[in-house]
Design a protein around this motif. Structure first.
Motif, PDB file in Angstrom:
ATOM      1  N   LEU A   1       0.834  -1.208   0.000  1.00 26.84           N
ATOM      2  CA  LEU A   1       0.000   0.000   0.000  1.00 26.84           C
ATOM      3  C   LEU A   1       0.868   1.258   0.000  1.00 26.84           C
ATOM      4  CD1 LEU A   1      -2.684   1.509   0.188  1.00 26.84           C
ATOM      5  CD2 LEU A   1      -2.662   1.079   2.668  1.00 26.84           C
ATOM      6  N   ALA A   2       1.912   1.279   0.824  1.00 25.77           N
ATOM      7  CA  ALA A   2       2.803   2.445   0.878  1.00 25.77           C
ATOM      8  C   ALA A   2       3.458   2.686  -0.481  1.00 25.77           C
ATOM      9  CB  ALA A   2       3.854   2.239   1.966  1.00 25.77           C
ATOM     10  N   ARG A   3       3.896   1.611  -1.127  1.00 20.05           N
ATOM     11  CA  ARG A   3       4.519   1.738  -2.451  1.00 20.05           C
ATOM     12  C   ARG A   3       3.506   2.253  -3.476  1.00 20.05           C
ATOM     13  NH1 ARG A   3       8.819   3.321  -3.961  1.00 20.05           N
ATOM     14  NH2 ARG A   3       8.243   3.800  -6.061  1.00 20.05           N
ATOM     15  N   ALA A   4       2.255   1.805  -3.375  1.00 19.97           N
ATOM     16  CA  ALA A   4       1.210   2.269  -4.294  1.00 19.97           C
ATOM     17  C   ALA A   4       0.913   3.754  -4.087  1.00 19.97           C
ATOM     18  CB  ALA A   4      -0.058   1.442  -4.106  1.00 19.97           C
ATOM     19  N   ILE A   5       0.990   4.233  -2.851  1.00 21.52           N
ATOM     20  CA  ILE A   5       0.795   5.664  -2.573  1.00 21.52           C
ATOM     21  C   ILE A   5       1.898   6.458  -3.257  1.00 21.52           C
ATOM     22  CG2 ILE A   5       0.880   7.428  -0.768  1.00 21.52           C
ATOM     23  CD1 ILE A   5      -0.432   5.317   1.110  1.00 21.52           C
ATOM     24  N   VAL A   6       3.143   6.015  -3.066  1.00 20.72           N
ATOM     25  CA  VAL A   6       4.293   6.696  -3.679  1.00 20.72           C
ATOM     26  C   VAL A   6       4.153   6.716  -5.200  1.00 20.72           C
ATOM     27  CG1 VAL A   6       6.784   6.481  -4.083  1.00 20.72           C
ATOM     28  CG2 VAL A   6       5.864   6.259  -1.763  1.00 20.72           C
ATOM     29  N   ASP A   7       3.783   5.586  -5.789  1.00 21.92           N
ATOM     30  CA  ASP A   7       3.640   5.505  -7.242  1.00 21.92           C
ATOM     31  C   ASP A   7       2.530   6.433  -7.748  1.00 21.92           C
ATOM     32  OD1 ASP A   7       5.681   3.648  -7.330  1.00 21.92           O
ATOM     33  OD2 ASP A   7       4.339   1.914  -7.513  1.00 21.92           O
ATOM     34  N   ALA A   8       1.393   6.478  -7.048  1.00 26.93           N
ATOM     35  CA  ALA A   8       0.284   7.343  -7.467  1.00 26.93           C
ATOM     36  C   ALA A   8       0.701   8.810  -7.425  1.00 26.93           C
ATOM     37  CB  ALA A   8      -0.942   7.107  -6.582  1.00 26.93           C
ATOM     38  N   ILE A   9       1.445   9.193  -6.390  1.00 23.48           N
ATOM     39  CA  ILE A   9       1.904  10.588  -6.287  1.00 23.48           C
ATOM     40  C   ILE A   9       2.895  10.895  -7.408  1.00 23.48           C
ATOM     41  CG2 ILE A   9       3.244  12.202  -4.876  1.00 23.48           C
ATOM     42  CD1 ILE A   9       2.024  10.759  -2.399  1.00 23.48           C
ATOM     43  N   ALA A  10       3.878  10.023  -7.606  1.00 27.17           N
ATOM     44  CA  ALA A  10       4.913  10.267  -8.612  1.00 27.17           C
ATOM     45  C   ALA A  10       4.322  10.339 -10.021  1.00 27.17           C
ATOM     46  CB  ALA A  10       5.978   9.178  -8.538  1.00 27.17           C
ATOM     47  N   ARG A  11       3.276   9.548 -10.299  1.00 25.15           N
ATOM     48  CA  ARG A  11       2.649   9.538 -11.627  1.00 25.15           C
ATOM     49  C   ARG A  11       1.501  10.544 -11.751  1.00 25.15           C
ATOM     50  NH1 ARG A  11       1.779   3.745 -10.880  1.00 25.15           N
ATOM     51  NH2 ARG A  11      -0.354   4.432 -10.976  1.00 25.15           N
ATOM     52  N   HIS A  12       1.205  11.266 -10.644  1.00 27.02           N
ATOM     53  CA  HIS A  12       0.062  12.199 -10.633  1.00 27.02           C
ATOM     54  C   HIS A  12      -1.224  11.465 -11.013  1.00 27.02           C
ATOM     55  CE1 HIS A  12       2.599  16.117 -11.240  1.00 27.02           C
ATOM     56  NE2 HIS A  12       3.008  15.395 -10.230  1.00 27.02           N
ATOM     57  N   ASP A  13      -1.437  10.303 -10.443  1.00 29.72           N
ATOM     58  CA  ASP A  13      -2.575   9.462 -10.801  1.00 29.72           C
ATOM     59  C   ASP A  13      -3.600   9.461  -9.666  1.00 29.72           C
ATOM     60  OD1 ASP A  13      -4.336   7.518 -11.671  1.00 29.72           O
ATOM     61  OD2 ASP A  13      -2.760   6.091 -12.243  1.00 29.72           O
ATOM     62  N   SER A  14      -4.486  10.450  -9.688  1.00 26.41           N
ATOM     63  CA  SER A  14      -5.484  10.569  -8.619  1.00 26.41           C
ATOM     64  C   SER A  14      -6.464   9.401  -8.631  1.00 26.41           C
ATOM     65  CB  SER A  14      -6.235  11.896  -8.723  1.00 26.41           C
ATOM     66  OG  SER A  14      -6.957  11.965  -9.938  1.00 26.41           O
ATOM     67  N   ALA A  15      -6.753   8.839  -9.793  1.00 27.00           N
ATOM     68  CA  ALA A  15      -7.664   7.689  -9.867  1.00 27.00           C
ATOM     69  C   ALA A  15      -7.059   6.487  -9.144  1.00 27.00           C
ATOM     70  CB  ALA A  15      -7.980   7.337 -11.313  1.00 27.00           C
ATOM     71  N   ALA A  16      -5.756   6.259  -9.338  1.00 26.33           N
ATOM     72  CA  ALA A  16      -5.087   5.157  -8.644  1.00 26.33           C
ATOM     73  C   ALA A  16      -5.064   5.421  -7.141  1.00 26.33           C
ATOM     74  CB  ALA A  16      -3.671   4.974  -9.171  1.00 26.33           C
ATOM     75  N   PHE A  17      -4.819   6.671  -6.745  1.00 28.87           N
ATOM     76  CA  PHE A  17      -4.819   7.009  -5.329  1.00 28.87           C
ATOM     77  C   PHE A  17      -6.207   6.794  -4.728  1.00 28.87           C
ATOM     78  CE2 PHE A  17      -5.106   9.702  -1.606  1.00 28.87           C
ATOM     79  CZ  PHE A  17      -3.943   9.373  -0.927  1.00 28.87           C
ATOM     80  N   GLY A  18      -7.233   7.151  -5.463  1.00 26.44           N
ATOM     81  CA  GLY A  18      -8.604   6.977  -4.989  1.00 26.44           C
ATOM     82  C   GLY A  18      -8.943   5.533  -4.681  1.00 26.44           C
ATOM     83  N   LYS A  19      -8.314   4.598  -5.373  1.00 27.33           N
ATOM     84  CA  LYS A  19      -8.557   3.168  -5.132  1.00 27.33           C
ATOM     85  C   LYS A  19      -7.876   2.681  -3.855  1.00 27.33           C
ATOM     86  CE  LYS A  19      -9.116   2.166 -10.009  1.00 27.33           C
ATOM     87  NZ  LYS A  19      -8.538   1.561 -11.198  1.00 27.33           N
ATOM     88  N   LEU A  20      -6.988   3.493  -3.293  1.00 25.52           N
ATOM     89  CA  LEU A  20      -6.256   3.106  -2.093  1.00 25.52           C
ATOM     90  C   LEU A  20      -6.955   3.560  -0.816  1.00 25.52           C
ATOM     91  CD1 LEU A  20      -2.695   4.124  -3.339  1.00 25.52           C
ATOM     92  CD2 LEU A  20      -3.813   1.884  -3.506  1.00 25.52           C
ATOM     93  N   THR A  21      -8.009   4.352  -0.955  1.00 21.92           N
ATOM     94  CA  THR A  21      -8.701   4.893   0.205  1.00 21.92           C
ATOM     95  C   THR A  21      -9.734   3.905   0.746  1.00 21.92           C
ATOM     96  OG1 THR A  21     -10.329   6.025  -1.165  1.00 21.92           O
ATOM     97  CG2 THR A  21      -8.361   7.278  -0.552  1.00 21.92           C
ATOM     98  N   CYS A  22     -10.008   4.026   2.036  1.00 22.68           N
ATOM     99  CA  CYS A  22     -10.979   3.136   2.685  1.00 22.68           C
ATOM    100  C   CYS A  22     -12.400   3.409   2.191  1.00 22.68           C
ATOM    101  CB  CYS A  22     -10.927   3.317   4.201  1.00 22.68           C
ATOM    102  SG  CYS A  22      -9.332   2.891   4.953  1.00 22.68           S
TER     103      CYS A  22
END
Length: 149
Positions: free
Chosen positions: A62-83
């Motif tokens: 999960l932490a790695r996915a957060i970093v990747d979403a931020i680095a790629r500016h991918d808000s949709a991917a970040f949205g999938k990581l939320t509760c």
């Protein structure tokens, strides 16, 4: 008649539980515990248990996915990581903020810290506008690790 008797017993049980709970809540905080017939053994020192390997791995992913979403500016991917599911408006606002930041680099400062069903991932972000270290709270909900909010 059996249904009425069962309903009556349930109501008596609920009322009894309410009285016990009420007494526990109203009892003065400094009142001594009731004396028992047998003394209890002295408390054993406890050591914090090591985090479960599966949870440690899931939090790291999960932490790695957060970093990747931020680095790629991918808000949709970040949205999938939320509760909780994020609204399209919230994700669009996040996307605008990330787009305005320009190119960024993101990395974990250290392995995530795990405490039971909570954890923290410290993310280091560098952009033209500066540097920011953000502790992301993580939570295990319904067997899944996610970002609360």
């Amino acid at each position: 008649m059996n249904r009425a008797l069962a309903a009556g017993l349930v109501l008596v049980g609920v009322a009894g539980a309410g009285v016990v709970l009420g007494l526990l809540l109203v009892a003065p905080a400094g009142s001594p515990p009731p004396a028992s017939a047998t003394p209890s053994p002295p408390p054993r020192p406890t050591t914090p248990s090591a985090p479960d390997e599966a949870d440690t791995a899931a939090v790291a992913v999960l932490a790695r996915a957060i970093v990747d979403a931020i680095a790629r500016h991918d808000s949709a991917a970040f949205g999938k990581l939320t509760c909780r599911p994020q609204t399209a408006e919230a994700l669009a606002g996040l996307q605008r903020m990330w787009d305005a930041a320009g190119p960024v680099t993101a990395k974990l400062l250290a392995p995530p810290e795990l405490r039971g069903e909570s954890a923290t991932a410290k993310v280091h972000v560098e952009a033209a506008g500066g540097v920011k270290d953000t502790p992301f709270p993580l939570h295990k909900e319904n067997g899944r690790w996610c970002v609360p909010g």
